[in-house]
Scaffold this active site. Structure first.
Site, PDB file in Angstrom:
ATOM      1  N   GLU A  71       1.023  -1.195   0.600  1.00 32.43           N
ATOM      2  CA  GLU A  71      -0.221   0.257  -0.396  1.00 32.43           C
ATOM      3  C   GLU A  71       0.417   1.352   0.042  1.00 32.43           C
ATOM      4  O   GLU A  71       1.478   2.125  -1.122  1.00 32.43           O
ATOM      5  CB  GLU A  71      -0.724  -0.696   1.243  1.00 32.43           C
ATOM      6  N   GLU A  88      -2.617   0.196  13.037  1.00 36.35           N
ATOM      7  CA  GLU A  88      -3.854   0.398  12.562  1.00 36.35           C
ATOM      8  C   GLU A  88      -4.682   0.259  13.745  1.00 36.35           C
ATOM      9  O   GLU A  88      -5.653   0.854  13.329  1.00 36.35           O
ATOM     10  CB  GLU A  88      -3.885   0.249  11.546  1.00 36.35           C
TER      11      GLU A  88
END
Length: 902
Positions: free
Chosen positions: A476, A745
């Site tokens: 990502e 996260e």
């Protein structure tokens, strides 16, 4: 009294090598041994640094009566390309005291619109496969006749590159030219190479890999997003002692080949076969007769702009702290810190020995190497030894990739096959990120909170590698807009982010859609755009940059982008004041989400309308700064109408919010969408929601950044402090207790039993929840701007720490503001409060001594009435309120027993 001018900068940099700014902006700081110093006037002098024979300055501002010391635009004759300018400043204080001239500082223009003489070149496709994996080598030999006085290399690439002059690597930058939407904006770099050149034979060389330009990006295996062929563009300007000039450019005279880098991808790593090295390939006299030719590639020049961002550099080196043997038999290095960068390895091995390094963030519950959360990213480096007859060790670190990792699995190192230990001293971690100067510090009496602060800083370092990425390890590593906007206020405390966000916001403006929509990620490389709270980066980030640094020019640059985003929202809803359509991420990863959903329980149209109101207000505020009176009225009215629509839709007549979630209440309070008794009720109910969850949060990406801020602002600071200090899930300190060295996260990225949240989306270096740092610095330590004064860039400080109820006994925050160092530090010992404050020259502060009685307060041992620098004193219900000028202060008093003033 001594007044001096120091810390001169041009567009945020002390030495700016290579700029295309036609009106660079100059700033400085004052130093004074007198409290209460303000600037009364300044004078700037600019000369051509490379023309000492010039008579007089190029520009002399004369004595300007002004207290302004930030972003003064150069106002002399038009600047010339490839020219160094020196500048110096003197100042007068408000009493007329004159400083000496400052030490001279410089900036240097790059090509500044001058047409490129070089052409884009790439290897002959008949000889070297343009789609092949090996990195290209490009070279050219040339002759210089006469001594070199000055030389500059201007270079960039369609891909990532590094340049060489006479066998020596140029500069300390890595992953150049950085990542932009290359077809719209493409950075080039300027290098000082004078000392690398000689009279006689010389050579230029360049290594070139795919990078972001044509490499694999995002989880969809996208490639060739900006072009399908790598290319290089170089232009060397050599000025000789006799005044003549030699210019060497990239053209069809260059030669090309491949070399030892057989594979290089940002996500996947690098393969380096040292047996294929070409010794001396970038040196003069190298025999390139068997090399391939090059051809011109038709790429545009219009997008080219001189480097804007801080360069990516190696900023720190870490030694492994331990060699692990996992239960499954793996040999693993523990770096002791989740970091971003690369491993440099030394090895003495026979030719052909293949050593494999794989990188990961965490170990699994059993202590084995875990790569599930990397998804498709391989994060693997392979080195094939060349061998050495003399037995000298080989040294290698990858050139065109970076990894996010704490742990490194080592395979194939000599001796491993016999069960020998891998030597720790053969490995070193090289930390890489945009080389932003550090600006702020925070520490307190709670060791876990101090570790949280370190985690926030390391998370920023790892994710601020040319763009503000969401994670640095998996497939990502994208510039998610939502993450950037929620963290920007915290980012300002930790590092000087002026060039970083200036560059990224220009990328955002370039990628913004014709209808004003904002892509989810910048640079835009995935489908989807315009989620509420993500697209609002278009308004929030420019405004926060203005607040932090006081640069109206960036606000002016981004103003049309800000307006376009609000226009997009206005066109979306079923009515122009209610945004109840579209696809949104909502309160992403909110813990009140439905089973198997990433989206929290807060209604998405509530979030969208709340951010619509917030962005309309920010555009109004920007219009005030930019003196756009008509827009002030337009967006002021729009903001008023959107707030009314929000109340009509989401607030009951009795003042209750229709959505019983923490995030809904947080947004209503943070964006001032409720008022009066309604605001009091919403705050009370937010506190009740937190208490009902046993003093734990349920918020996701949207609500978390503001949660403690609104609790403290509305009378529930004790609850905010409890939230910070919780060690059980979900909380900021839960991950710290679990051994985190960066921000996770997910609140439960590693669960209580040691299992993982999910392989699908579980980064252990994801800075968004690090936004709590903003509250820690501004509220807990008490170092803030006085918003009531409407002075940006920390010109008017508010030093007002919240002492809490005894869980913390001291806290300290410092910040190198644009005016100088500011500090708020407090300590409680046996009921006595010590509060130290530093206010830089040319700034003032409003200082609140919480729970203080006026008659008890001493400053440096003396009563307030005898304190120089203090201009006003007032007893309030909260404590003693002081207006003060610049200087260092040390207040001491006995804290009022009730937590307030009797």
């Amino acid at each position: 009294m001594t007044l001096t001018v120091k810390a001169l900068t041009c567009d945020y940099r002390s030495e700016l090598l290579g700029t295309d700014a036609s009106t660079p902006k100059l700033s400085w700081k004052l130093e004074s041994d007198r409290r209460g110093t303000m600037q009364g006037a300044y004078r700037i002098r600019v000369t051509r640094a490379d023309d000492p024979s010039a008579a007089g300055p190029l520009w002399d501002s004369g004595k300007v009566t002004s207290s302004q010391s930030l972003h003064i635009p150069y106002a002399g004759p038009p600047l010339e390309p490839r020219t160094r300018y020196a500048y110096e400043v003197k100042a007068w204080d408000e009493q007329g005291e004159e400083s000496p001239w400052s030490a001279s500082q410089w900036w240097e223009t790059a090509l500044l619109g001058e047409p490129w003489r070089a052409v884009w070149i790439t290897p002959d496709p008949e000889r070297i496969d343009p789609q092949g994996e090996p990195a290209f080598l490009l070279r050219r030999g040339f002759e210089l006749k006469g001594p070199v006085w000055r030389a500059r290399l201007y270079a960039t690439a369609a891909g990532v590159y590094e340049a060489y002059v006479n066998g020596r690597r140029v500069g300390e930058e890595w992953m150049s030219p950085g990542w932009t939407s290359y077809n719209k904006r493409h950075q080039y770099q300027t290098y000082e190479v004078t000392d690398l050149l000689v009279s006689g034979p010389n050579a230029l060389g360049l290594q070139l890999a795919d990078g972001w330009y044509k490499g694999n990006l995002a989880w969809q295996d996208n490639r060739n997003l900006y072009g399908d062929r790598r290319a290089a563009l170089l232009q060397l300007h050599v000025e000789h002692a006799d005044g003549s000039e030699t210019v060497i450019v990239s053209d069809e005279q260059w030669k090309s080949e491949t070399g030892p880098i057989q594979y290089a991808e940002i996500y996947h790593g690098e393969t380096y076969d040292a047996r294929l090295e070409r010794p001396g390939w970038s040196e003069a006299g190298y025999d390139d007769s068997a090399w391939c030719g090059t051809e011109r590639l038709d790429l545009p020049y219009d997008p080219l702009t001189a480097q804007e961002n801080w360069a990516t550099r190696i900023t720190e080196r870490l030694r492994p702290i331990e060699l692990l043997r996992t239960p499954s038999g793996e040999t693993v290095l523990d770096m002791g810190q989740n970091m971003v960068g690369r491993i440099r390895m030394r090895v003495n091995a026979p030719a052909g020995t293949r050593i494999r390094l794989q990188h990961a963030e965490v170990l699994d519950r059993e202590g084995n190497f875990y790569i599930g959360n990397l998804r498709k990213a391989r994060q693997t480096v392979e080195y094939i030894a060349r061998g050495s007859e003399q037995g000298e060790p080989e040294s290698y670190a990858p050139y065109f990739t970076f990894q996010g990792f704490r742990y490194v699995k080592v395979e194939g190192y000599p001796g491993q096959e016999r069960g020998a230990d891998v030597p720790l001293d053969a490995f070193i971690g090289e930390v890489m990120h945009s080389d932003m100067p550090p600006t702020g510090e925070f520490e307190c009496s709670h060791p876990l909170v101090n570790q949280l602060q370190r985690n926030i800083v390391w998370g920023q370092r790892g994710n601020f590698l040319d763009v503000p990425t969401d994670c640095p390890q998996r497939d990502e590593r994208l510039g998610w807009t939502g993450d950037a906007q929620v963290f920007i206020r915290t980012a300002v405390f930790n590092y000087q982010i002026g060039p970083f966000f200036t560059k990224w916001l220009r990328d955002l403006r370039a990628d913004q859609l014709p209808d004003g929509g904002v892509p989810h990620v910048i640079p835009s490389v995935i489908k989807g755009h315009s989620s509420a709270a993500w697209g609002d980066a278009a308004t929030i980030c420019p405004w926060e940059m203005y607040r932090a640094y006081g640069d109206t020019s960036l606000l002016e640059e981004q103003y049309d982008s800000m307006r376009a985003w609000v226009a997009y929202m206005r066109a979306q809803g079923e009515s122009e004041t209610l945004w109840n359509t579209g696809s949104h991420f909502g309160d992403w990863l909110g813990l009140d989400a439905k089973e198997n959903s990433y989206v929290g329980a807060t209604p998405r149209d509530l979030i969208a309308t709340a951010f619509y109101a917030h962005s309309a207000r920010l555009v109004r505020d920007a219009a005030v700064v930019l003196c756009k009176a008509e827009d002030v009225r337009t967006y002021g009215e729009l903001h008023h109408r959107v707030v009314a629509a929000f109340r009509n839709e989401f607030v009951t007549p009795s003042g209750r919010l229709a959505a019983p979630t923490q995030t809904a209440h947080v947004l209503a309070l943070m964006f001032e969408l409720v008022e009066g008794e309604g605001r009091t009720r919403v705050a009370r109910e937010l506190n009740a929601l937190v208490e009902a969850n046993k003093d734990h949060l349920t918020t996701g990406f949207v609500g978390t950044p503001y949660l403690c801020l609104v609790l403290s602002a509305h009378g529930y600071h004790a609850t905010a402090e409890k939230l910070l200090l919780q060690e059980s899930y979900p909380s900021w300190l839960y991950s710290v207790v679990k051994g985190a060295t960066t921000i996770w996260e997910h609140w439960d990225g590693i669960k209580e039993d040691g299992t993982f949240w999910s392989d699908a989306m579980n980064s252990y270096n994801h800075y968004a929840y690090g936004a709590i740092g903003d509250w820690m610095y501004r509220i807990l330590a008490g170092l803030d701007m006085d918003d009531e004064a409407a002075e940006p860039a920390w010109r008017r400080l508010r030093i007002a720490p919240r002492l809490g109820e005894g869980a913390l006994t001291h806290a300290r925050a410092s910040l190198e503001t644009p005016y100088g160092r500011a500090v708020s530090a407090w300590r409680i010992e046996e009921g006595r409060v010590q509060l130290s404050a530093e206010v830089p020259p040319n700034a003032t502060a409003r200082i609140l001594l919480p729970d203080a009685r006026l008659e008890d307060v001493r400053e440096s041992g003396a009563p307030l009435a005898e304190t120089s620098g203090v201009t006003a004193v007032e007893q309030t219900a909260e404590g003693v309120l002081i207006d003060a000028g610049s200087g260092a202060y040390r207040f001491e008093y006995l804290r009022a027993i009730s937590g307030g003033v009797d």
